[in-house]
Design a protein around this motif. Structure first.
Motif, PDB file in Angstrom:
ATOM      1  N   ASN A 205       0.830  -1.214   0.000  1.00 54.25           N
ATOM      2  CA  ASN A 205       0.000   0.000   0.000  1.00 54.25           C
ATOM      3  C   ASN A 205       0.861   1.259   0.000  1.00 54.25           C
TER       4      ASN A 205
ATOM      5  N   ARG B 163       2.072   1.798  -3.398  1.00 56.37           N
ATOM      6  CA  ARG B 163       1.012   2.146  -4.346  1.00 56.37           C
ATOM      7  C   ARG B 163       0.424   3.533  -4.119  1.00 56.37           C
ATOM      8  N   TYR B 164       0.411   3.958  -2.856  1.00 56.65           N
ATOM      9  CA  TYR B 164      -0.214   5.258  -2.578  1.00 56.65           C
ATOM     10  C   TYR B 164       0.823   6.356  -2.309  1.00 56.65           C
TER      11      TYR B 164
ATOM     12  N   ASP C 213       4.988   6.396   5.135  1.00 57.81           N
ATOM     13  CA  ASP C 213       5.235   6.852   3.758  1.00 57.81           C
ATOM     14  C   ASP C 213       4.980   8.343   3.640  1.00 57.81           C
TER      15      ASP C 213
ATOM     16  N   ARG D  84     -12.692   1.736   0.186  1.00 61.75           N
ATOM     17  CA  ARG D  84     -11.564   2.483  -0.401  1.00 61.75           C
ATOM     18  C   ARG D  84     -11.856   3.969  -0.323  1.00 61.75           C
ATOM     19  N   VAL D  85     -10.794   4.752  -0.168  1.00 63.62           N
ATOM     20  CA  VAL D  85     -10.978   6.208  -0.141  1.00 63.62           C
ATOM     21  C   VAL D  85     -11.285   6.668  -1.565  1.00 63.62           C
TER      22      VAL D  85
ATOM     23  N   SER E 176      -7.643   3.109  -6.440  1.00 60.13           N
ATOM     24  CA  SER E 176      -7.321   1.775  -5.934  1.00 60.13           C
ATOM     25  C   SER E 176      -7.304   0.773  -7.084  1.00 60.13           C
TER      26      SER E 176
ATOM     27  N   THR F 108      -7.700  -4.368  -4.468  1.00 54.02           N
ATOM     28  CA  THR F 108      -8.981  -5.084  -4.420  1.00 54.02           C
ATOM     29  C   THR F 108      -9.873  -4.539  -3.304  1.00 54.02           C
ATOM     30  N   GLY F 109      -9.289  -3.742  -2.428  1.00 57.95           N
ATOM     31  CA  GLY F 109     -10.065  -3.224  -1.293  1.00 57.95           C
ATOM     32  C   GLY F 109     -10.148  -4.238  -0.155  1.00 57.95           C
TER      33      GLY F 109
ATOM     34  N   LEU G 128      -6.420  -4.356   3.754  1.00 58.83           N
ATOM     35  CA  LEU G 128      -6.407  -3.993   5.179  1.00 58.83           C
ATOM     36  C   LEU G 128      -7.362  -4.866   5.992  1.00 58.83           C
TER      37      LEU G 128
HETATM   38  P1  ADP Z   1      -6.748  -1.522  -1.686  1.00 57.86           P
HETATM   39  O1  ADP Z   1      -6.579  -2.825  -2.336  1.00 57.86           O
HETATM   40  O2  ADP Z   1      -7.785  -0.665  -2.303  1.00 57.86           O
HETATM   41  O3  ADP Z   1      -5.455  -0.818  -1.445  1.00 57.86           O
HETATM   42  P2  ADP Z   1      -6.745  -1.850   1.157  1.00 57.86           P
HETATM   43  O4  ADP Z   1      -7.692  -2.552   2.040  1.00 57.86           O
HETATM   44  O5  ADP Z   1      -5.333  -2.295   1.179  1.00 57.86           O
HETATM   45  O6  ADP Z   1      -7.365  -1.895  -0.281  1.00 57.86           O
HETATM   46  O7  ADP Z   1      -6.786  -0.329   1.542  1.00 57.86           O
HETATM   47  C1  ADP Z   1      -8.031   0.308   1.649  1.00 57.86           C
HETATM   48  C2  ADP Z   1      -7.912   1.766   1.275  1.00 57.86           C
HETATM   49  O8  ADP Z   1      -7.098   2.441   2.215  1.00 57.86           O
HETATM   50  C3  ADP Z   1      -7.253   1.991  -0.045  1.00 57.86           C
HETATM   51  O9  ADP Z   1      -8.152   1.895  -1.113  1.00 57.86           O
HETATM   52  C4  ADP Z   1      -6.708   3.394   0.116  1.00 57.86           C
HETATM   53  O10 ADP Z   1      -7.736   4.325  -0.163  1.00 57.86           O
HETATM   54  C5  ADP Z   1      -6.388   3.489   1.593  1.00 57.86           C
HETATM   55  N1  ADP Z   1      -4.952   3.262   1.875  1.00 57.86           N
HETATM   56  C6  ADP Z   1      -4.363   2.139   2.315  1.00 57.86           C
HETATM   57  N2  ADP Z   1      -3.041   2.320   2.512  1.00 57.86           N
HETATM   58  C7  ADP Z   1      -2.794   3.609   2.194  1.00 57.86           C
HETATM   59  C8  ADP Z   1      -1.604   4.422   2.193  1.00 57.86           C
HETATM   60  N3  ADP Z   1      -0.422   3.947   2.580  1.00 57.86           N
HETATM   61  N4  ADP Z   1      -1.739   5.698   1.821  1.00 57.86           N
HETATM   62  C9  ADP Z   1      -2.929   6.214   1.428  1.00 57.86           C
HETATM   63  N5  ADP Z   1      -4.074   5.503   1.411  1.00 57.86           N
HETATM   64  C10 ADP Z   1      -4.020   4.215   1.779  1.00 57.86           C
END
Ligand code: ADP
Length: 446
Positions: free
Chosen positions: A331, A334-335, A359, A378-379, A384, A390-391, A394
């Motif tokens: 994550n 990716r973010y 990060d 997901r935000v 994403s 995949t959401g 976490l």
């Molecule tokens: P995804 O597969 O969409 O990343 P996750 O369950 O891993 O699903 O994360 C849920 C959501 O949390 C993500 O869609 C993202 O919006 C937010 N998120 C997770 N990790 C981060 C991060 N390090 N920085 C910013 N947003 C994050």
């Protein structure tokens, strides 16, 4: 007969014989007078005992030492026995009532006994909290007056049925109740209530989950289906277009595969008990694999560093911990836009072990943080998907944290970055005495 001879005829014959003897000895006048005197004494004794019995019947008490003679001893003895028996029966009834009241109070279901006019006669504490009533104040009050929902009034009026009534927001509470009326005597009915709030929430979660999975699968399936249709029915594609189409189909297929794999992982984690710990897993070994994985994902676009402040090992499942920590690293990559910085840290705080990934990425607005571990939350859905999310990541981390007596803590600031910390209970941390106390591995992958 024996008792009649002993207690009635015996004394009479005795008096008669004594009077006859006195009459023979001193003349018939003495005989008659002594007989009258004896009989008066017997009558006086009986009157006294009758009075005593009457007093006892009125006040329901008699001196326990009182020992009347003759026939009366039988009468009083019987009465004593009856009284004792009644006391024992009463005591048993009192105990049974107490047991019933304790059982009623302990029941998780609410029970209200109502009369034919729906007035409350009795209820248990669960019914008080379900229906927002108080037995002390509301005894005798009509239930339909207290619970004004029209469907409730109609349900009480209707003939009893096996179908329960579902009531929500009873007297302002946020409970959902299943109500059923059970007639059990001509004079009384029993209303039984069950709290189904959690059942309804679970059902909602299940429905949302099915809707989400269908939605996630529909998009790639539509894309693939559309391409297949075009290829079957349209003009033959030139080689470059065909390649582009096949590569899109491949990436959509991979997305579905990832989704199914993560769903299976989540379902396995949710249905399994926490695994028995493997041999202690050195944090340094975990960190090495995570850095390598992050570096591979980042493809040199981020600055990636790792610090180990305490040379520890973790008691847990290596594959689960790698999966959870790996999700956090993925994550972060990716973010975090290219050029950003990612720091992996292991440290001890009040005996607990803390693995954190910090990060300098896009960050998360505060209001989303409590919901991030929900499945498919997901935000930014589009972002994403773009990054292959995949959401479920976490949600998987949260399950693994639960298996390891751990907590996931998230702090973030939009535009500045996020820190995800996996805090492990002290009982699961083993300190490696021989290893150096501070390690630092700086991997600048840029
Ligand atoms: P995804 O597969 O969409 O990343 P996750 O369950 O891993 O699903 O994360 C849920 C959501 O949390 C993500 O869609 C993202 O919006 C937010 N998120 C997770 N990790 C981060 C991060 N390090 N920085 C910013 N947003 C994050």
């Amino acid at each position: 007969m024996k008792q009649f001879i002993k207690y009635a005829l015996g004394p009479l014959l005795l008096v008669l014989s004594l009077s006859t003897l006195l009459g023979l000895a001193f003349g018939w006048m003495w005989g008659i007078m002594s007989f009258a005197l004896f009989m008066t004494m017997v009558a006086a004794r009986d009157s006294w005992q009758l009075l005593t019995l009457n007093r006892w019947l009125q006040r329901h008490q008699m001196s326990s030492g009182y020992q009347p003679g003759g026939t009366w001893s039988q009468v009083f003895g019987q009465l004593h026995r009856l009284e004792k028996h009644a006391e024992q029966t009463q005591q048993k009834l009192r105990e049974a009532l107490e047991r019933f009241q304790h059982a009623g109070a302990a029941l998780p279901s609410g029970v209200v006994v109502i009369d034919p006019d729906d007035r409350i006669r009795w209820c248990n504490p669960s019914a008080e909290s379900h229906l927002g009533i108080q037995l002390k104040q509301d005894r005798g009050q009509s239930l339909t007056y207290l619970i004004r929902q029209p469907e409730f009034g109609a349900y009480l009026k209707a003939p009893p049925s096996d179908r329960p009534l579902i009531l929500r927001r009873v007297r302002g509470s946020d409970l959902s109740l299943s109500i059923q009326v059970v007639p059990y005597s001509a004079e009384e009915r029993m209303l039984v209530s069950h709290d189904i709030t959690q059942v309804e929430r679970d059902e909602q979660v299940r429905q949302d989950f099915v809707a989400n999975v269908s939605h996630e699968l529909r998009t790639p399936l539509t894309v693939i289906g559309g391409f297949i249709e075009t290829m079957l029915e349209g003009e033959p594609l030139d080689q470059a277009t065909q390649r582009r189409v096949l590569s899109t189909m491949q990436s959509q297929t991979q997305r579905m595969q990832r989704l199914v794999e993560e769903l299976l992982t989540l379902s396995r984690l949710e249905s399994q008990q926490a695994p028995t710990p493997d041999a202690p897993i050195p944090v340094s070994a975990l960190m090495q694999q995570l850095v390598q994985m992050g570096r591979q994902l980042s493809q040199g676009q981020h600055e990636l560093e790792s610090f180990i402040a305490s040379p520890d090992s973790i008691l847990g499942s290596e594959s689960e911990l790698l999966s959870a920590f790996g999700n956090l690293v993925t994550n972060a990559v990716r973010y975090t836009p290219a050029g950003g910085r990612i720091v992996l840290t292991w440290k001890r705080e009040r005996g607990e072990g803390v693995f954190s990934v910090q990060d300098s990425g896009i960050g998360i607005p505060q209001e989303h943080i409590p919901r991030l571990t929900e499945r498919f939350y997901r935000v930014d859905r589009a972002r994403s998907r773009e990054t292959g999310g995949t959401g479920l990541g976490l949600a998987i981390v949260k399950q693994i944290a639960m298996h390891h007596d751990s907590k996931l803590e998230i702090s973030s600031e939009p535009g500045k970055g996020s820190t995800f910390s996996f805090r492990i209970a002290a009982a699961r941390i083993v300190q490696n005495i021989s290893a150096p106390s501070v390690e630092s591995d700086q991997n600048n992958t840029r």
